[in-house]
Design a protein around this motif. Structure first.
Motif, mmCIF file in Angstrom:
data_model
loop_
_atom_site.group_PDB
_atom_site.id
_atom_site.type_symbol
_atom_site.label_atom_id
_atom_site.label_comp_id
_atom_site.label_asym_id
_atom_site.label_seq_id
_atom_site.Cartn_x
_atom_site.Cartn_y
_atom_site.Cartn_z
ATOM 1 N N TYR A 113 0.857 -1.176 0.000
ATOM 2 C CA TYR A 113 0.000 0.000 0.000
ATOM 3 C C TYR A 113 0.897 1.231 0.000
ATOM 4 O O TYR A 113 1.188 1.817 1.035
ATOM 5 N N GLU A 114 1.389 1.579 -1.205
ATOM 6 C CA GLU A 114 2.263 2.746 -1.351
ATOM 7 C C GLU A 114 1.522 3.793 -2.166
ATOM 8 O O GLU A 114 0.492 3.516 -2.766
ATOM 9 N N ARG A 115 2.102 5.008 -2.235
ATOM 10 C CA ARG A 115 1.482 6.053 -3.048
ATOM 11 C C ARG A 115 1.843 5.787 -4.507
ATOM 12 O O ARG A 115 3.008 5.820 -4.881
ATOM 13 N N LYS A 118 4.501 6.747 -11.426
ATOM 14 C CA LYS A 118 5.136 5.989 -12.514
ATOM 15 C C LYS A 118 6.191 5.024 -11.946
ATOM 16 O O LYS A 118 7.102 5.448 -11.240
ATOM 17 N N GLY A 119 6.042 3.751 -12.239
ATOM 18 C CA GLY A 119 7.007 2.770 -11.752
ATOM 19 C C GLY A 119 6.760 2.308 -10.335
ATOM 20 O O GLY A 119 7.505 1.499 -9.806
ATOM 21 N N ARG A 120 5.693 2.847 -9.691
ATOM 22 C CA ARG A 120 5.369 2.371 -8.336
ATOM 23 C C ARG A 120 3.880 2.082 -8.249
ATOM 24 O O ARG A 120 3.056 2.959 -8.482
ATOM 25 N N TYR A 125 5.045 -6.355 -9.893
ATOM 26 C CA TYR A 125 5.545 -7.695 -10.216
ATOM 27 C C TYR A 125 7.039 -7.778 -9.939
ATOM 28 O O TYR A 125 7.779 -6.821 -10.192
ATOM 29 N N GLN A 126 7.441 -8.902 -9.424
ATOM 30 C CA GLN A 126 8.876 -9.104 -9.168
ATOM 31 C C GLN A 126 9.369 -10.389 -9.816
ATOM 32 O O GLN A 126 8.621 -11.356 -9.970
ATOM 33 N N LEU A 127 10.656 -10.379 -10.161
ATOM 34 C CA LEU A 127 11.367 -11.590 -10.539
ATOM 35 C C LEU A 127 12.457 -11.738 -9.498
ATOM 36 O O LEU A 127 13.283 -10.830 -9.338
ATOM 37 N N VAL A 257 21.244 1.305 2.720
ATOM 38 C CA VAL A 257 21.076 0.405 3.870
ATOM 39 C C VAL A 257 19.946 -0.605 3.641
ATOM 40 O O VAL A 257 19.817 -1.570 4.357
ATOM 41 N N ARG A 258 19.090 -0.355 2.624
ATOM 42 C CA ARG A 258 17.942 -1.204 2.313
ATOM 43 C C ARG A 258 16.887 -1.138 3.410
ATOM 44 O O ARG A 258 17.199 -0.948 4.570
ATOM 45 N N GLY A 259 15.634 -1.296 2.991
ATOM 46 C CA GLY A 259 14.535 -1.040 3.920
ATOM 47 C C GLY A 259 14.077 -2.218 4.762
ATOM 48 O O GLY A 259 13.085 -2.117 5.450
ATOM 49 N N ASN A 279 13.949 4.801 -8.794
ATOM 50 C CA ASN A 279 15.172 4.504 -9.559
ATOM 51 C C ASN A 279 15.738 3.109 -9.353
ATOM 52 O O ASN A 279 16.629 2.702 -10.088
ATOM 53 N N ALA A 280 15.228 2.330 -8.391
ATOM 54 C CA ALA A 280 15.799 0.990 -8.183
ATOM 55 C C ALA A 280 15.079 -0.022 -9.072
ATOM 56 O O ALA A 280 13.859 -0.159 -9.005
ATOM 57 N N VAL A 281 15.820 -0.708 -9.920
ATOM 58 C CA VAL A 281 15.167 -1.692 -10.783
ATOM 59 C C VAL A 281 15.413 -3.117 -10.304
ATOM 60 O O VAL A 281 14.649 -4.025 -10.626
ATOM 61 N N LEU A 282 16.481 -3.309 -9.549
ATOM 62 C CA LEU A 282 16.797 -4.664 -9.076
ATOM 63 C C LEU A 282 17.579 -4.496 -7.784
ATOM 64 O O LEU A 282 18.580 -3.777 -7.769
ATOM 65 N N SER A 283 17.112 -5.107 -6.703
ATOM 66 C CA SER A 283 17.805 -4.893 -5.433
ATOM 67 C C SER A 283 17.867 -6.166 -4.622
ATOM 68 O O SER A 283 17.035 -7.061 -4.781
ATOM 69 N N GLY A 284 18.857 -6.209 -3.746
ATOM 70 C CA GLY A 284 18.968 -7.400 -2.909
ATOM 71 C C GLY A 284 20.109 -7.311 -1.936
ATOM 72 O O GLY A 284 20.640 -6.227 -1.662
ATOM 73 N N ALA A 305 15.657 -9.215 -5.995
ATOM 74 C CA ALA A 305 14.413 -9.192 -6.762
ATOM 75 C C ALA A 305 14.449 -7.981 -7.687
ATOM 76 O O ALA A 305 14.909 -6.910 -7.299
ATOM 77 N N ALA A 306 13.984 -8.220 -8.913
ATOM 78 C CA ALA A 306 13.893 -7.123 -9.883
ATOM 79 C C ALA A 306 12.439 -6.714 -9.985
ATOM 80 O O ALA A 306 11.538 -7.559 -9.889
ATOM 81 N N GLY A 307 12.182 -5.434 -10.158
ATOM 82 C CA GLY A 307 10.822 -4.961 -10.383
ATOM 83 C C GLY A 307 10.503 -5.107 -11.865
ATOM 84 O O GLY A 307 11.014 -4.348 -12.689
ATOM 85 N N THR A 308 9.657 -6.095 -12.191
ATOM 86 C CA THR A 308 9.383 -6.373 -13.610
ATOM 87 C C THR A 308 8.759 -5.162 -14.298
ATOM 88 O O THR A 308 9.094 -4.849 -15.442
ATOM 89 N N ASP A 309 7.854 -4.468 -13.579
ATOM 90 C CA ASP A 309 7.194 -3.298 -14.182
ATOM 91 C C ASP A 309 8.240 -2.268 -14.612
ATOM 92 O O ASP A 309 8.147 -1.680 -15.689
ATOM 93 N N ARG A 310 9.223 -2.070 -13.740
ATOM 94 C CA ARG A 310 10.249 -1.065 -14.062
ATOM 95 C C ARG A 310 11.144 -1.537 -15.205
ATOM 96 O O ARG A 310 11.538 -0.741 -16.054
HETATM 97 P P1 HAM Z 1 12.768 -4.446 -2.594
HETATM 98 O O1 HAM Z 1 13.884 -3.480 -2.786
HETATM 99 O O2 HAM Z 1 11.726 -4.099 -1.601
HETATM 100 O O3 HAM Z 1 13.445 -5.828 -2.191
HETATM 101 O O4 HAM Z 1 12.067 -4.747 -3.970
HETATM 102 C C1 HAM Z 1 12.805 -5.226 -5.078
HETATM 103 C C2 HAM Z 1 12.441 -4.458 -6.337
HETATM 104 O O5 HAM Z 1 11.018 -4.500 -6.529
HETATM 105 C C3 HAM Z 1 12.783 -2.977 -6.297
HETATM 106 O O6 HAM Z 1 14.113 -2.772 -6.694
HETATM 107 C C4 HAM Z 1 11.805 -2.411 -7.320
HETATM 108 O O7 HAM Z 1 12.333 -2.535 -8.618
HETATM 109 C C5 HAM Z 1 10.600 -3.319 -7.191
HETATM 110 N N1 HAM Z 1 9.528 -2.670 -6.406
HETATM 111 C C6 HAM Z 1 9.435 -2.546 -5.070
HETATM 112 N N2 HAM Z 1 8.294 -1.917 -4.720
HETATM 113 C C7 HAM Z 1 7.639 -1.619 -5.864
HETATM 114 C C8 HAM Z 1 6.389 -0.978 -6.192
HETATM 115 N N3 HAM Z 1 5.562 -0.535 -5.250
HETATM 116 N N4 HAM Z 1 6.057 -0.853 -7.505
HETATM 117 C C9 HAM Z 1 6.874 -1.330 -8.482
HETATM 118 N N5 HAM Z 1 8.053 -1.952 -8.233
HETATM 119 C C10 HAM Z 1 8.440 -2.097 -6.947
HETATM 120 C C11 HAM Z 1 12.758 -6.974 -1.963
HETATM 121 O O8 HAM Z 1 11.596 -7.127 -2.193
HETATM 122 C C12 HAM Z 1 13.639 -8.109 -1.489
HETATM 123 N N6 HAM Z 1 12.777 -9.276 -1.250
HETATM 124 C C13 HAM Z 1 14.727 -8.411 -2.497
HETATM 125 C C14 HAM Z 1 15.610 -9.533 -2.081
HETATM 126 C C15 HAM Z 1 15.558 -10.812 -2.517
HETATM 127 N N7 HAM Z 1 16.574 -9.483 -1.199
HETATM 128 C C16 HAM Z 1 17.128 -10.655 -1.061
HETATM 129 N N8 HAM Z 1 16.511 -11.496 -1.841
#
Ligand code: HAM
Length: 415
Positions: A113-115, A118-120, A125-127, A257-259, A279-284, A305-310
């Motif tokens: 439940y975010e605001r 574009k891109g959020r 979807y995630q990969l 620091v990651r959330g 700006n984050a497309v793939l994070s971990g 995880a990568a944000g597939t939408d982004r």
């Molecule tokens: P996260 O940074 O919360 O990490 O999300 C990973 C990616 O999902 C982000 O880089 C972004 O591209 C996409 N993303 C996140 N929130 C949204 C949103 N509201 N709309 C569109 N895209 C979004 C994780 O979820 C961790 N589980 C990653 C991970 C895997 N760390 C270790 N293993």
């Protein structure tokens, strides 16, 4: 019904767009396989404690963003906001602790439940890729190489850059937290309200703050890398050395620091300048304590995880489809022949649409609108044999030919 709208932050992904998602997913799966990963499917809903126990009860996701509800049996259920916690739950539920390393990929919708902007989105979807049961820096390098090759094969190498940091082990983080609290406590009057709250609950998240009043203070704050103990620093240096050897470019981002609470040591984000603030497309990162936080035996892990939408937005690339064939009976009489021909061509692997109604010229116009490459006009000659007129709708050329010759012609134009 006219007023029915989709829920805010959700979208209908119609075929032209969804095909782009499927293409990105198939590239992800293919590259993952090269690195020894394989696809798993885990539930979209989990018991709420799967997330509250693992992501951290002061994190934005757990405090503000989860879609949580009580089901009819009275259990608290949450729609997954991310995939790592559920995957680790599956790792434990399926008794995989003795089969490490486990290398799983997953894909699908996540909910926060975010605001929306574009891109959020609220449904996005995630990969994801998780490597569970490997503690060495080699695992970090493998996961980072996978992520980097994936982005390269999507054609996004030039549009993304790798940002890296280490948040060290528990001891380093505790030490760093104390230093941060000491530092920021001197500026309590200058910090934003949000950061002031974080100072009590999760001071490292102040580094993440986007508020202008915090930025100056953050720039001067003690740096994580300068506060790591020697084991954590050695580990990080090994990862950096490896990246240099693999020619994977990176920059160190001291503020990264990651959330989520489950991270330790290596944290990373591939970011882009082309998507505005999202700006984050793939994070971990590494999560050596997550399995034990969830009640399992101490087991290290790392993933992303990568944000597939982004990725799809950034790639902006339509999926090339195989040329379409439309079969048209010249008049009603030849409907049966047209149907039969359609089915035969489909057996050969050609995508075929039947034209159902209208006169010949109407049907040809419709075929053009469908962006078909060929229109096949079916009739019979005077001797009663099947007659096939092939019209190339791209060039306008029309010719009579038999089915075999048409299949050859079709093959010749298929990319
Ligand atoms: P996260 O940074 O919360 O990490 O999300 C990973 C990616 O999902 C982000 O880089 C972004 O591209 C996409 N993303 C996140 N929130 C949204 C949103 N509201 N709309 C569109 N895209 C979004 C994780 O979820 C961790 N589980 C990653 C991970 C895997 N760390 C270790 N293993």
């Amino acid at each position: 019904m006219a007023n029915l709208q989709s829920v805010k932050g959700t979208r209908d992904l119609l075929p032209e767009t969804w095909n782009q998602y499927l293409e990105v997913q198939s590239i992800f799966h293919e590259i993952g396989t090269r690195f020894g990963f394989d696809m798993a499917e885990i539930p979209i809903i989990e018991f709420t404690k799967v997330f509250s126990r693992s992501l951290g009860d002061t994190t934005d996701i757990v405090t503000k963003e989860m879609y949580t509800f009580e089901d009819k049996g009275g259990d608290s259920i949450t729609m997954r906001p991310e995939g790592t916690a559920g995957l680790v739950r599956a790792f434990l539920s399926n008794g995989l602790t003795r089969s490490t390393p486990v290398k799983f990929l997953y894909s699908g919708p996540m909910f926060r439940y975010e605001r929306p902007q574009k891109g959020r989105y609220r449904q996005f979807y995630q990969l994801g890729a998780e490597l569970i049961g490997a503690s060495s820096a080699q695992a970090d390098l493998e996961v980072l190489s996978f992520a980097s090759l994936f982005l390269k094969e999507l054609g996004l190498a030039d549009k993304t850059q790798l940002e890296l940091n280490s948040i060290g082990d528990k001891e380093s983080r505790q030490n760093y937290r104390d230093k941060l609290v000491e530092y920021f406590s001197d500026f309590k009057n200058d910090l934003s309200r949000e950061s002031l709250e974080r100072l009590e609950k999760n001071p490292m998240r102040i580094l993440d703050s986007k508020q202008e009043e915090d930025q100056k203070l953050v720039a001067e704050a003690p740096k994580l890398l300068e506060n790591l103990n020697s084991e954590s620093l050695d580990f990080f240096n090994e990862v950096c050395e490896g990246l240099k050897n693999f020619n994977i470019d990176y920059t160190i981002n001291h503020k990264l620091v990651r959330g989520l609470d489950y991270y330790c040591h290596t944290v990373f984000e591939f970011t882009t300048q082309n998507l505005g603030s999202q700006n984050a497309v793939l994070s971990g990162g590494r999560y050596d304590e997550l399995v034990s936080m969830m009640g399992g035996p101490a087991t290290p892990g790392i993933g992303f995880a990568a944000g597939t939408d982004r990725l799809v937005l950034l790639r902006d690339q339509k999926v090339e489809k195989a040329p379409l064939v439309v079969v048209i009976p010249v008049n009603k009489e030849f409907q049966q022949e047209a149907l039969q021909l359609s089915n035969e061509l489909r057996k050969f692997g050609l995508p075929v649409e039947m034209s159902y109604s209208g006169n010949l010229s109407k049907r040809l116009t419709k075929a053009q609108k469908m962006d078909a490459h060929f229109a096949l006009m079916v009739s019979k000659d005077e001797s009663g044999s099947d007659r096939l007129e092939v019209k190339d709708l791209k060039s306008g050329e029309q010719k009579e030919m038999n089915q075999d010759d048409f299949c050859k012609l079709y093959k010749a134009v298929t990319p």
